[in-house]
Design a protein around this motif. Sequence first.
Motif, PDB file in Angstrom:
ATOM      1  N   LYS A  97      -1.937  75.159  20.299  1.00  0.00           N
ATOM      2  CA  LYS A  97      -0.611  76.128  20.335  1.00  0.00           C
ATOM      3  C   LYS A  97      -1.256  77.490  21.452  1.00  0.00           C
ATOM      4  N   PHE A 106       1.069  71.658  13.821  1.00  0.00           N
ATOM      5  CA  PHE A 106       2.125  72.753  13.960  1.00  0.00           C
ATOM      6  C   PHE A 106       3.600  72.111  13.774  1.00  0.00           C
ATOM      7  N   SER A 120      -5.151  78.858  12.995  1.00  0.00           N
ATOM      8  CA  SER A 120      -5.274  78.478  11.514  1.00  0.00           C
ATOM      9  C   SER A 120      -5.774  77.066  11.494  1.00  0.00           C
ATOM     10  N   SER A 139       6.695  77.970  21.717  1.00  0.00           N
ATOM     11  CA  SER A 139       7.875  78.293  21.236  1.00  0.00           C
ATOM     12  C   SER A 139       8.742  78.931  22.279  1.00  0.00           C
ATOM     13  N   SER A 144       5.165  71.849  11.144  1.00  0.00           N
ATOM     14  CA  SER A 144       6.140  72.615   9.903  1.00  0.00           C
ATOM     15  C   SER A 144       6.347  73.970  10.344  1.00  0.00           C
ATOM     16  N   GLU A 145       5.949  74.501  11.559  1.00  0.00           N
ATOM     17  CA  GLU A 145       6.054  75.862  11.871  1.00  0.00           C
ATOM     18  C   GLU A 145       7.638  75.941  12.414  1.00  0.00           C
ATOM     19  N   SER A 146       8.269  77.172  12.264  1.00  0.00           N
ATOM     20  CA  SER A 146       9.510  77.447  12.235  1.00  0.00           C
ATOM     21  C   SER A 146       9.953  76.974  13.764  1.00  0.00           C
TER      22      SER A 146
END
Length: 232
Positions: free
Chosen positions: A191, A221, A114, A201, A223-225
């Motif tokens: 990432k 990143f 992204s 992660s 805001s990523e879960s």
Amino acid sequence: MKEYIFLLSIIALVGSVLILSEQDSFGHSDGCHRWHSCPSDSGSYTCGDTGHCSQCPDNNYCKAGQPRSSYESKPAYSVPTKSYEPAKKITPAEKPKTVEKPKVGNTNKANACSGTGLCITDRVMKIVDGDTIYIKNYKIRLSLTNTPEKSQAGFNEAKSFTTKLCPIRSTITVDQDDKQPYDAYKRLVGKVTCSGKVLNSELLENGHASILTQYCKKSEFASESWAKKFGC
């Protein structure tokens, strides 16, 4: 009487001159000179040059079978004619295929990346520790994820976990962090996806890393879960 005889003599002499002149004139207009059937004393014409070949069979024009007419005029010079080939139809050249300039490494932006940073797909060449991986042209540092250093507890476990998820010579995809593309050591920050999972992660989920909250505001990143789950 003598005067009369002298006058008659004068008249006779003049008449003779006129007759001779008339004969010469008619000889030029009706004789060989008129038809150019005889050569000219002055060389202004040649026998047969007006087409009367019956009188002058040796004339060059007559021999060539191309007798000349008295009305024909020879041009002062001849202009050679130049023939031109018809212009060839020019067809537009086939438009060359546009070859997109390759980015560094293989790109897989649509599927795994992204933002506007680099998106690199390449093979793993070396695993330094749990959060640092080397590929052909880059040293990769995981974004927001921090594993133990060599002198710290958990170093071997974290490195072993990364090695199992992203083995040497396996293919990984690196999505460069738009907000912090490189760290202080000029390593590319990003990432990493390997074996269908996000390494950042997975290290956090399995207790082999902690999140670097001080970089949450500087990371693409955050805001990523997975980042939000562990503190961002």
